[in-house]
Enzyme design. Sequence first.
Site, PDB file in Angstrom:
ATOM      1  N   GLU A  91       0.830  -1.358  -0.131  1.00  0.00           N
ATOM      2  CA  GLU A  91       0.128  -0.057  -0.086  1.00  0.00           C
ATOM      3  C   GLU A  91       0.923   1.249  -0.006  1.00  0.00           C
ATOM      4  OE1 GLU A  91      -3.144   0.133  -0.598  1.00  0.00           O
ATOM      5  OE2 GLU A  91      -2.846  -2.011  -0.680  1.00  0.00           O
TER       6      GLU A  91
ATOM      7  N   TRP B 247       1.780   1.703  -3.477  1.00  0.00           N
ATOM      8  CA  TRP B 247       0.651   2.418  -4.241  1.00  0.00           C
ATOM      9  C   TRP B 247       1.021   3.966  -4.207  1.00  0.00           C
ATOM     10  CZ3 TRP B 247      -2.166   1.224  -8.037  1.00  0.00           C
ATOM     11  CH2 TRP B 247      -2.175  -0.283  -8.532  1.00  0.00           C
TER      12      TRP B 247
ATOM     13  N   TRP C  54     -19.872  10.342 -20.786  1.00  0.00           N
ATOM     14  CA  TRP C  54     -20.094  10.694 -19.287  1.00  0.00           C
ATOM     15  C   TRP C  54     -21.572  11.472 -19.412  1.00  0.00           C
ATOM     16  CZ3 TRP C  54     -17.374   7.830 -16.370  1.00  0.00           C
ATOM     17  CH2 TRP C  54     -15.827   8.065 -16.644  1.00  0.00           C
TER      18      TRP C  54
ATOM     19  N   ASN D 232     -10.937   2.352   2.771  1.00  0.00           N
ATOM     20  CA  ASN D 232     -10.632   2.207   1.343  1.00  0.00           C
ATOM     21  C   ASN D 232     -11.534   1.314   0.516  1.00  0.00           C
ATOM     22  OD1 ASN D 232      -8.620   0.203  -0.337  1.00  0.00           O
ATOM     23  ND2 ASN D 232      -8.370   2.067  -0.843  1.00  0.00           N
TER      24      ASN D 232
ATOM     25  N   TRP E 121     -15.583  10.945 -13.524  1.00  0.00           N
ATOM     26  CA  TRP E 121     -14.669  10.828 -12.420  1.00  0.00           C
ATOM     27  C   TRP E 121     -14.092  12.103 -11.823  1.00  0.00           C
ATOM     28  CZ3 TRP E 121      -9.530  12.526 -12.714  1.00  0.00           C
ATOM     29  CH2 TRP E 121      -8.936  12.559 -14.088  1.00  0.00           C
TER      30      TRP E 121
ATOM     31  N   TRP F 177      -8.995   7.836  -8.800  1.00  0.00           N
ATOM     32  CA  TRP F 177     -10.139   7.961  -9.585  1.00  0.00           C
ATOM     33  C   TRP F 177      -9.947   7.629 -11.110  1.00  0.00           C
ATOM     34  CZ3 TRP F 177     -15.074   8.550  -8.232  1.00  0.00           C
ATOM     35  CH2 TRP F 177     -15.597   8.856  -7.146  1.00  0.00           C
TER      36      TRP F 177
END
Length: 475
Positions: free
Chosen positions: A271, A274, A302, A337, A355, A378
């Site tokens: 993590e 990330w 969208w 999360n 997004w 996102w």
Amino acid sequence: MHDILSIHWFRQDLRLTDNPSLYHAALRGRVLPVYILDERNAGEYRMGGANRWWLHHSLESLIRSLHGRLALFRGDALEILPALVRSSGAAAVHWNRCYEPWRIKRDTLLKEKLREMGIAAESFNGSLLWEPRQVRKADGTPYRVYTPYFRNGCLAAEPPRIPIPKPEKLDTASPPPESLPLEALGLLPRIRWNRQLEPHWTIGENGAAGRLTTFLLHGLDGYREGRDFPSRPNVSRLSPSLHFGELSPNQVWYGAKAAGSGRDLDHFLGELGWREFSYSLLHDNPGLPKMNLQHSFDRFPWTENPEALRRWQQGMTGYPIVDAGMRELWQTGYMHNRVRMIAGSFLVKNLLLHWREGEAWFSDCLADADLAINSASWQWIAGCGADAAPYFRIFNPVLQGRKFDPDGIYTRRFVPELSGLPDRYLFSPWEAPAGLQRSSGITPGPVYPAPLTGLEASRRRALDAYNSIRKKTES
DNA sequence: TTTTGAGTTGTTCGA
DNA sequence: GTCGAACAACTCAAA
């Protein structure tokens, strides 16, 4: 030698321990600690509300640690620092690097300006385990896929710096008379919505260290599985502290390695990986906050739907796990999360809203809002990111709720109007028999809304939308 | 250069 | 109820 004065410019490193810039400034002699709220250069990337609230209290804590000796300013750092160098007679300006494009641009200019003045301007790595330029493929280009980035890139590179102690002797200079009181930075909102966030957090370097210790003792063991369950104590909740540098990723990295082992440890370190990956992506793609990394998404259909967006923001979509997450965000400045993914998937896939709408709301409401991580995440959930999930991966909020909040503890906490419903119907209240809905107080009336959109139909619609932008291999 | 294997986090369907 | 396959095709990394 000891009358040399250095400025340490605090930015996203609001701590005394393991602070390379501060440490080196202290070794040289006296230190003038400075913080500048620079909204001029931030422009449209001005901090969101929850970030500002957290920052206020983090600075409050830092001021206490420095016995009041932190000079505060508001304005253009490119003007404030050179002026402060002149008025204070400082010989050097030190800082730890930041990685948002606007800050890189500003800091580069500043370094030139200071060096022209004959001032030693020096920057350090205080926020990342690996500098983006340090992790490259064999051909010198950046990684675009997380797993090889972390395994072959990071883990094969130099190990992260071992944390350094707080300066043994910190001889600080008093703030100059033009230094502002904390309140003058205007970080707290005029409408005190922040009050509700306060009981959930201890802000500052000590609070961060406490949260780390608690996690290492009680959360790391079982992390791999437990981190997915929002009611379990297996997440660290360190993200806001990492964002503001109340502790360094190095302290977390080595702390975890000393406290844990096996797959729990690997997944937790992953993590942190990330986080590094997001910074690396932003570094190599300054357009990350605005532009689809995958070009094909520029023609994604969208939709616009202000009413649906508002209901998502307010936690009134009619899908309990989504609403629980959105209300957790509003009430605490944080969201677990797993629930971020569920709520994010719902916005971009079931509602087909852009997004960037989600990114903007999270930026404003998350105490840990971080440009690199928020935009990369996102883009990932929308499917347009660097190594995005297959488009057919659409979270089903009913199944996700049942699976990851099986006893409903999390959902009932944030959606109390459903607390009378048995587990069986908790994540799909519209399926409950009418009598049960009545007796548990859901109907009649708008106590809890009907679902905003049907899951099957909206899933179908999303798959069609994603299909429509796929490259046609044959005509 | 070519080839091969792999890619954070899921859902649905049918056996 | 459980389990494996299908959902598609593409890009990336590395040999």
